[in-house]
Design a protein around this motif. Structure first.
Motif, PDB file in Angstrom:
ATOM      1  N   GLU A  86      36.258  48.676  23.278  1.00 37.29           N
ATOM      2  CA  GLU A  86      37.995  47.380  22.580  1.00 37.29           C
ATOM      3  C   GLU A  86      38.695  48.856  23.516  1.00 37.29           C
ATOM      4  OE1 GLU A  86      36.683  46.049  18.175  1.00 37.29           O
ATOM      5  OE2 GLU A  86      38.264  46.492  19.023  1.00 37.29           O
ATOM      6  N   ARG A  89      39.224  48.132  27.193  1.00 36.79           N
ATOM      7  CA  ARG A  89      40.372  47.050  27.836  1.00 36.79           C
ATOM      8  C   ARG A  89      41.675  47.027  27.598  1.00 36.79           C
ATOM      9  NH1 ARG A  89      38.282  43.646  28.465  1.00 36.79           N
ATOM     10  NH2 ARG A  89      40.521  42.373  27.868  1.00 36.79           N
ATOM     11  N   VAL A  90      41.742  48.592  26.636  1.00 35.18           N
ATOM     12  CA  VAL A  90      43.461  49.103  27.071  1.00 35.18           C
ATOM     13  C   VAL A  90      43.779  49.818  27.774  1.00 35.18           C
ATOM     14  CG1 VAL A  90      43.761  47.430  25.415  1.00 35.18           C
ATOM     15  CG2 VAL A  90      43.687  49.748  25.403  1.00 35.18           C
TER      16      VAL A  90
END
Ligand code: HDL
Ligand code: ZN
Length: 457
Positions: A86, A89-90
């Motif tokens: 996760e 992803r950023v």
């Protein structure tokens, strides 16, 4: 003060007054929630270990082992591979390359993930929320957002006592390990110390993916380990592979054996010409039938679609339920656990379980262990299978994940059961507190302990 059961029995059985019906529904719901929240669970699939397998975490009373297998503490919670994925992803790779991230210390990785997923954005994903639920349950206020304080608290914990605390908080009566015999780090620990897992809180499971996924490579390893085997899987190879399984089932005191299989896994027949079908029909299933041990197939993991993510690099794929029904049909003397990774496979898998009593469906695995999908899958399973399935396993890789994975799942399982009891009560059927607690015990311990033919803890 009346017990929940007394409240329930005091309400007129025919629910003559509307408010009686409402009161009864409320009383049943309260009993269900209490039963589900307090029922100990035998967690049938985790990646957890006793402290004797070593731990890389800093702790009171045990030197850290960088290759240790017991993961625990806030830095391990934050660097769980779900959160690694996760985070990438950023944060664009241009800003932080995979190589740079993997070269960072565990603490620096955790700091980075904490900042990106908790401070720069609200931690609303299931894996993020899990960290918050766990901290709160351990008495560490997530609202403080004080990672340093959390770290200091964990560093003061003694691993074995901490395991007891976490099992009590999560209501886990026994932790089932995943003992991956083809992993050198694990195998060598067993060979060095046969008593390495002498801890009654943990049960052994022999896991041997390469044997079924990649026989040629497995045969070479078996030969190196004193079990001569050839790629052709000739009779001596079959016998030596069976001996290998028996030796390791004994060594880890396996209560079942397991593999994870790709979406492309197919079983047509023992003679379908694939290595995996031959290994299953000539080696694995005869040994397990003879030993009376179940075989768990976890199907649908497409490994390493992004190798740079390491453990986080695996993907889901649609799998073939017909292969499962053919195995259950062709091997009636074997018992099969099965869970599949694709949401789209869940309905057919539940229908398959209706056809075979030697097939036990379990868990909302990995990418399915999210509230919306746990609810959907559990509802469907109750509607198709009644109480003859195992609703969940934690799949915990970090000790304290037991706390959130079970807390979150219990709430959803209770919601589903409350609706299902209300449905049958509307027909005039009356369910007792004793029956509710009996049913919940089946889901959380009874179905599993009967299938592995071992007494519940
Ligand atoms: O193969 C498995 O047992 C899976 O559960 C993998 O360990 C996966 O990486 C995982 O942790 N899922 O939750
Ligand atoms: Zn797993």
């Amino acid at each position: 003060m009346a017990t929940l059961g007394q409240n329930l029995s005091s309400i007129t059985s025919n629910g003559a007054a509307a408010n009686d019906a409402v009161a009864r529904t409320g009383a049943v719901a309260a009993i269900v929630r209490d039963a589900v929240l307090t029922q100990p669970v035998w967690d049938m699939h985790t990646h957890l270990y006793p402290p004797t397998f070593g731990t890389p975490s800093q702790s009171a009373g045990q030197p850290s082992d960088p290759n240790g297998l017991l993961l625990w503490g806030v830095d391990e919670l934050l660097t769980y591979h779900y959160l690694v994925a996760e985070t990438f992803r950023v944060v664009p790779n241009a800003e932080l390359s995979y190589a740079t991230f993997w070269s960072m210390s565990k603490q620096d990785q955790a700091d980075h993930i904490w900042r990106q997923l908790f401070l720069e954005r609200s931690p609303v994903s299931e894996a993020c929320r899990g960290v918050l639920t766990t901290l709160a349950a351990l008495g560490l206020d997530p609202g403080e957002r004080d990672l340093g304080r959390y770290r200091r608290w964990f560093a003061e914990q003694e691993p074995s006592k901490h395991i007891d605390r976490v099992m009590e908080l999560s209501g886990v009566s026994r932790i089932t390990m995943t003992n991956a015999v083809f992993d050198d780090n694990e195998r060598l620990r067993w060979l060095e110390n046969p008593q390495v897992a002498a801890d009654s809180r943990f049960a052994g499971v022999l896991r041997f993916d390469p044997l079924v996924r990649d026989w040629p490579a497995a045969a070479a390893m078996l030969s190196r380990w004193g079990y001569p085997a050839t790629e052709s899987l000739d009779e001596p190879s079959v016998q030596n592979a069976r001996r290998f399984l028996n030796d390791w089932i004994d060594r880890v005191s396996a209560i079942y054996c397991a593999v994870s299989l790709p979406p492309t896994f197919r079983y047509e027949s023992p003679e379908d010409g694939t290595y995996s079908s031959r290994v299953l029909s000539e080696v694995v299933l005869p040994v397990l039938a003879e030993r009376g041990l179940p075989f768990a197939m976890m199907i649908g993991s497409q490994l390493q679609v992004n190798p740079s993510l390491r453990d986080a690099g695996d993907m889901v794929g649609m799998s073939d339920v017909n292969s499962v029904t053919r195995l259950a049909n062709d091997f009636p003397d074997n018992r099969f656990f099965c869970t599949m990774l694709a949401r789209e496979n869940q309905h057919a898998l539940a229908v398959a379980a209706r056809k075979f009593g030697n097939l036990m469906v379990f868990g909302c695995w990995w990418f399915l262990n999210n509230p919306s999908l746990v609810d959907e899958i559990t509802r469907m399973r109750v509607e198709l299978l009644g109480l003859s399935f195992i609703p969940q396993h934690s799949d915990a890789r970090v000790l304290e994940q037991l706390v959130y994975k079970w807390s979150h799942s219990r709430q959803i399982i209770a919601d589903v059961l409350i609706d299902k009891y209300a449905d049958i009560e509307r027909t005039g059927w009356r369910v007792s507190e004793k029956e509710i607690r009996r049913d919940v015990r089946l889901l959380f311990e009874g179905n599993f302990s009967r299938f592995v033919e071992a007494p519940a803890p």
